[in-house]
Design a protein around this motif. Structure first.
Motif, PDB file in Angstrom:
ATOM      1  N   GLN B  79      -2.115   5.391  -1.752  1.00  0.00           N
ATOM      2  CA  GLN B  79      -0.960   4.193  -1.615  1.00  0.00           C
ATOM      3  C   GLN B  79      -0.965   4.033  -2.907  1.00  0.00           C
ATOM      4  O   GLN B  79      -1.706   3.792  -3.808  1.00  0.00           O
ATOM      5  CB  GLN B  79      -1.730   3.037  -0.862  1.00  0.00           C
ATOM      6  N   THR B 165      -1.679  -7.049   1.355  1.00  0.00           N
ATOM      7  CA  THR B 165      -2.034  -5.815   1.024  1.00  0.00           C
ATOM      8  C   THR B 165      -3.224  -5.405   1.404  1.00  0.00           C
ATOM      9  O   THR B 165      -3.316  -4.325   1.940  1.00  0.00           O
ATOM     10  CB  THR B 165      -1.679  -5.813  -0.578  1.00  0.00           C
ATOM     11  N   ASN B 168      -3.501  -4.475   4.857  1.00  0.00           N
ATOM     12  CA  ASN B 168      -2.841  -3.028   5.139  1.00  0.00           C
ATOM     13  C   ASN B 168      -1.680  -3.524   5.897  1.00  0.00           C
ATOM     14  O   ASN B 168      -1.050  -2.846   6.680  1.00  0.00           O
ATOM     15  CB  ASN B 168      -3.720  -2.332   5.978  1.00  0.00           C
ATOM     16  N   ASN B 170       2.665  -3.512   5.845  1.00  0.00           N
ATOM     17  CA  ASN B 170       3.546  -2.778   4.880  1.00  0.00           C
ATOM     18  C   ASN B 170       3.921  -3.195   3.713  1.00  0.00           C
ATOM     19  O   ASN B 170       4.256  -4.504   3.605  1.00  0.00           O
ATOM     20  CB  ASN B 170       4.702  -2.694   5.846  1.00  0.00           C
ATOM     21  N   TYR B 172       6.507  -3.362   2.020  1.00  0.00           N
ATOM     22  CA  TYR B 172       7.872  -4.211   1.867  1.00  0.00           C
ATOM     23  C   TYR B 172       7.567  -5.639   2.538  1.00  0.00           C
ATOM     24  O   TYR B 172       8.043  -6.430   2.151  1.00  0.00           O
ATOM     25  CB  TYR B 172       8.986  -3.642   2.214  1.00  0.00           C
ATOM     26  N   SER B 243      13.851  -7.059  -0.014  1.00  0.00           N
ATOM     27  CA  SER B 243      12.701  -7.688   0.707  1.00  0.00           C
ATOM     28  C   SER B 243      12.742  -8.992   0.101  1.00  0.00           C
ATOM     29  O   SER B 243      12.591 -10.244   0.753  1.00  0.00           O
ATOM     30  CB  SER B 243      11.419  -7.078   0.569  1.00  0.00           C
TER      31      SER B 243
END
Lengths: 166, 257
Positions: B79, B165, B168, B170, B172, B243
């Motif tokens: 990631q 984050t 986990n 997404n 955006y 976003s």
């Protein structure tokens, strides 16, 4: 011209640059350099704005200055130039223009009468183009030193006068 | 069996090169920088490395001096998370490899050390990003009250982004949630203190989210001729901006202004 105000703005530019540097996790030894570069770039931009020069050109000048300083800091602090240059130019990103462009786009999509439409449309395009060109000039500005010296790595760039110092 | 030993060494070197390229990609290096670094390291071992670099996958072929293909492999990237300490560490390492002729083992040890380097303490990141937000607000013309609210909004927004984050979500969506939090906090000023103009506070509270690295890298890739990577990075930056705008929009709808 108000020098004190200019210096104050420089301070805030530097602070914003350091905030982003921390967010991007730069090495500690580069923080002070990022502050200085952010502040100098911001001061140049605001100085030019006071002479009523277009904000796009003013941002470009600030970014070019940051690009050149980043090369010499890269030699001194042993880190690649983008590490200094990227956090330092971010405070110059035109957040307010981007915000107004977004507001304009939203009101264009909503219910709006014909008379207001053309006014909002022209404002939105004006703000949007400014955002686009400022972003482009920031990215080009920091790349200018590498472009005109035609080198792949900043390590090969030496300014003649300081050649023997390191 | 010297041949087997050599094969093993080449495989190890190839895996290390892919690891370096992957680390550079996820830490926010431009495509040209990745290519240069890998070229530098492979030259030190007198091999030629050809690469295909993209956002999610990196492909590497190594050729020896007789121009025989000796290694060919793909690696998926982990990631993305911008980390300039890794970038600077790998850049320094690549020069040492060239000048001091490091072995693969030493490179791997250094890579492990670089990956284990600590980030800034979380509270420092939160505080300084908050200060950066306040600085943005001041530059846009906000007063002390606006700056304080933006400081709080930015800190809360970044906190939400970090937590999202961790869970986990997404990426955006993380940006959206952060923008929503920040603008809800800054928007309360506009809502409950209507006498003065607090537009600056509302607009600058989300500026800590701007995709500076993707957008600048997009442009440097484009002028380098890596048009495909440039477009992809630009698209990524565009979706992040979208976003942010969506987050602002949601809180505007919430507050009815």
């Amino acid at each position: 011209m108000d020098w004190l105000l200019l210096l104050e703005k420089g301070f805030w530019f530097g602070l914003a640059a350091v905030g982003f540097a921390i967010l991007f996790n730069v090495p500690v030894r580069t923080l002070l350099s990022v502050f200085i570069m952010g502040a100098l770039g911001g001061i140049i931009k605001n100085l030019l704005l006071q002479f009523e020069i277009n904000v796009i050109i003013a941002s470009f000048a600030g970014a070019v200055l940051i690009g050149f300083i980043s090369i010499s800091f890269a030699h001194n602090k042993h880190a690649p130039p983008p590490i200094f240059a990227i956090p330092a130019v971010i405070p110059m990103v035109p957040g307010i223009f981007a915000y107004r462009m977004m507001l304009g786009l939203i009101s264009l999509a909503g219910n709006i009468n014909q008379a207001a439409y053309s006014q909002v449309l022209s404002d939105t395009i004006h703000n949007g183009l400014k955002v686009m060109f400022i972003l482009m000039s920031l990215a080009t500005g920091v790349a200018i030193p590498m472009l005109i010296t035609r080198k792949d790595s900043a390590k090969e760039i030496r300014f003649r006068k300081v050649k023997d110092n390191f | 069996m010297p041949d087997n030993q050599q094969n093993k060494d080449i495989k190890e070197l190839g895996a290390t090169l892919l690891e370096i390229a992957m680390l550079l990609m996820v830490s926010g290096a431009s495509t040209g920088r990745i290519r240069n670094t890998i070229d530098r390291v492979s030259t030190s071992f007198s091999y030629t490395a050809n690469m295909f670099i993209s956002q999610r996958t990196i492909m590497l072929s190594m050729y020896n001096e007789e121009n025989e293909c000796i290694f060919n492999s793909l690696k998926r990237t982990s990631q993305h998370g911008i980390n300039f300490t890794t970038l600077s560490g790998i850049s320094r390492m690549s020069w040492s490899i060239l000048e001091e002729k490091w072995t693969v083992k030493k490179i791997n040890e250094e890579l492990n050390r670089l990956c284990a380097l600590p980030h800034y303490p979380r509270i420092v990141t939160l505080l300084l990003t908050g200060l950066a937000g306040a600085a943005f607000c001041r530059l846009a013309g906000g007063a002390l009250l606006d700056m304080t609210v933006v400081f709080a909004g930015t800190m809360a927004g970044l906190f939400v982004k970090q937590e999202a984050t961790k869970l986990n979500f997404n990426p955006y969506l993380c940006v959206y949630l952060a923008a929503l939090t920040s603008s809800l906090i800054a928007g309360s000023l506009v809502k409950f203190n209507p006498g003065t103009d607090h537009e600056f506070a509302f607009a600058t509270s989300v500026l800590f989210l701007i995709p500076g690295v993707p957008l600048i890298n997009a442009f440097s890739d484009m002028i380098d001729g890596n048009l495909q990577n440039g477009l992809i990075r630009g698209m990524n930056g565009f979706i992040i901006s979208f976003s942010i705008a969506l987050g602002l929009l949601t809180s505007m709808a919430t507050y009815h202004f």
